[in-house]
Design a protein around this motif. Structure first.
Motif, PDB file in Angstrom:
ATOM      1  N   TRP A   1      -2.107-113.325   5.824  1.00 30.89           N
ATOM      2  CA  TRP A   1      -3.333-112.751   6.383  1.00 30.89           C
ATOM      3  C   TRP A   1      -3.176-112.657   7.897  1.00 30.89           C
ATOM      4  O   TRP A   1      -2.486-113.489   8.495  1.00 30.89           O
ATOM      5  CB  TRP A   1      -4.542-113.646   6.095  1.00 30.89           C
TER       6      TRP A   1
ATOM      7  N   GLU B   1      -6.677 -99.080   3.381  1.00 29.40           N
ATOM      8  CA  GLU B   1      -7.516 -99.745   2.380  1.00 29.40           C
ATOM      9  C   GLU B   1      -7.899 -98.763   1.273  1.00 29.40           C
ATOM     10  O   GLU B   1      -7.869 -99.117   0.088  1.00 29.40           O
ATOM     11  CB  GLU B   1      -8.769-100.314   3.048  1.00 29.40           C
TER      12      GLU B   1
ATOM     13  N   GLY C   1      -5.423 -98.496  -1.295  1.00 30.96           N
ATOM     14  CA  GLY C   1      -5.166 -99.727  -2.035  1.00 30.96           C
ATOM     15  C   GLY C   1      -4.012-100.535  -1.458  1.00 30.96           C
ATOM     16  O   GLY C   1      -3.499-101.435  -2.110  1.00 30.96           O
TER      17      GLY C   1
ATOM     18  N   LEU D   1      -4.102-102.331   1.471  1.00 29.41           N
ATOM     19  CA  LEU D   1      -4.506-103.574   2.109  1.00 29.41           C
ATOM     20  C   LEU D   1      -5.910-103.957   1.734  1.00 29.41           C
ATOM     21  O   LEU D   1      -6.666-103.170   1.167  1.00 29.41           O
ATOM     22  CB  LEU D   1      -4.316-103.525   3.633  1.00 29.41           C
ATOM     23  N   GLU D   2      -6.221-105.191   2.038  1.00 30.98           N
ATOM     24  CA  GLU D   2      -7.522-105.770   1.731  1.00 30.98           C
ATOM     25  C   GLU D   2      -8.110-106.317   3.021  1.00 30.98           C
ATOM     26  O   GLU D   2      -7.406-106.960   3.810  1.00 30.98           O
ATOM     27  CB  GLU D   2      -7.338-106.899   0.717  1.00 30.98           C
TER      28      GLU D   2
ATOM     29  N   HIS E   1     -11.172-108.726   4.705  1.00 32.08           N
ATOM     30  CA  HIS E   1     -12.105-109.807   4.395  1.00 32.08           C
ATOM     31  C   HIS E   1     -12.898-110.091   5.660  1.00 32.08           C
ATOM     32  O   HIS E   1     -12.318-110.417   6.699  1.00 32.08           O
ATOM     33  CB  HIS E   1     -11.346-111.051   3.938  1.00 32.08           C
TER      34      HIS E   1
ATOM     35  N   THR F   1     -12.809-110.496  11.121  1.00 31.90           N
ATOM     36  CA  THR F   1     -12.209-109.656  10.083  1.00 31.90           C
ATOM     37  C   THR F   1     -10.757-110.040   9.956  1.00 31.90           C
ATOM     38  O   THR F   1     -10.027-110.124  10.938  1.00 31.90           O
ATOM     39  CB  THR F   1     -12.334-108.166  10.437  1.00 31.90           C
TER      40      THR F   1
ATOM     41  N   VAL G   1      -7.139-109.299   7.545  1.00 32.18           N
ATOM     42  CA  VAL G   1      -6.537-108.226   6.754  1.00 32.18           C
ATOM     43  C   VAL G   1      -5.215-108.703   6.166  1.00 32.18           C
ATOM     44  O   VAL G   1      -4.527-109.543   6.765  1.00 32.18           O
ATOM     45  CB  VAL G   1      -6.357-106.952   7.635  1.00 32.18           C
ATOM     46  N   ARG G   2      -4.898-108.195   4.981  1.00 31.08           N
ATOM     47  CA  ARG G   2      -3.615-108.527   4.354  1.00 31.08           C
ATOM     48  C   ARG G   2      -3.156-107.354   3.511  1.00 31.08           C
ATOM     49  O   ARG G   2      -3.954-106.534   3.064  1.00 31.08           O
ATOM     50  CB  ARG G   2      -3.712-109.771   3.490  1.00 31.08           C
TER      51      ARG G   2
ATOM     52  N   THR H   1      -1.881-105.747   0.136  1.00 33.53           N
ATOM     53  CA  THR H   1      -1.982-106.019  -1.300  1.00 33.53           C
ATOM     54  C   THR H   1      -0.561-105.949  -1.874  1.00 33.53           C
ATOM     55  O   THR H   1       0.381-105.543  -1.187  1.00 33.53           O
ATOM     56  CB  THR H   1      -2.849-104.952  -1.986  1.00 33.53           C
TER      57      THR H   1
END
Length: 117
Positions: free
Chosen positions: A28, A53, A56, A58-59, A61, A71, A73-74, A76
């Motif tokens: 992350w 995003e 699809g 990255l995610e 949070h 915020t 980010v990571r 996927t």
């Protein structure tokens, strides 16, 4: 030369490639870390993250609220696979562009020390 398998048009632009490469090295990352590492504005990074995003790759949070909102980010699994495939495709392009001898093998490289010049 045809485009090698794995080449990803979505990742290829320099800014997105830089974002994905940075995220590939960690689980992350904070938005601010990515922004500062790549010398991007908040809006420029937000736009790139949104595009990745939506694909699809990255995610995001979001934690907290107001001034303490954070915020993270990571990548996927899909994003990591796409990045690895893109890197492999870039390597294939570079290796395919190497000069070849009559036998089809790359010529030996000579290194000059610059001494005596």
């Amino acid at each position: 030369m045809s485009t090698p398998a794995g080449f990803d048009e979505l990742i290829h632009p320099a800014t997105r490639l830089s974002v994905v490469a940075l995220l590939a090295a960690t689980e992350w990352a904070d938005f601010a870390f990515v922004r500062d590492s790549l010398s991007l504005s908040d809006s420029a990074l937000s736009k790139q993250l949104h595009t990745l995003e939506e694909a699809g790759y990255l995610e995001l949070h979001k934690e907290g609220g107001g001034r303490t909102r954070r915020t993270r980010v990571r990548l996927t699994d899909r994003g990591r696979t796409a990045f690895e495939g893109h890197v492999a495709a870039l390597r294939a392009i570079v290796e395919g562009a190497a000069p070849r001898t009559a036998t089809g093998t790359p010529p030996a490289r000579r290194h000059h020390s610059g001494a005596g010049r």
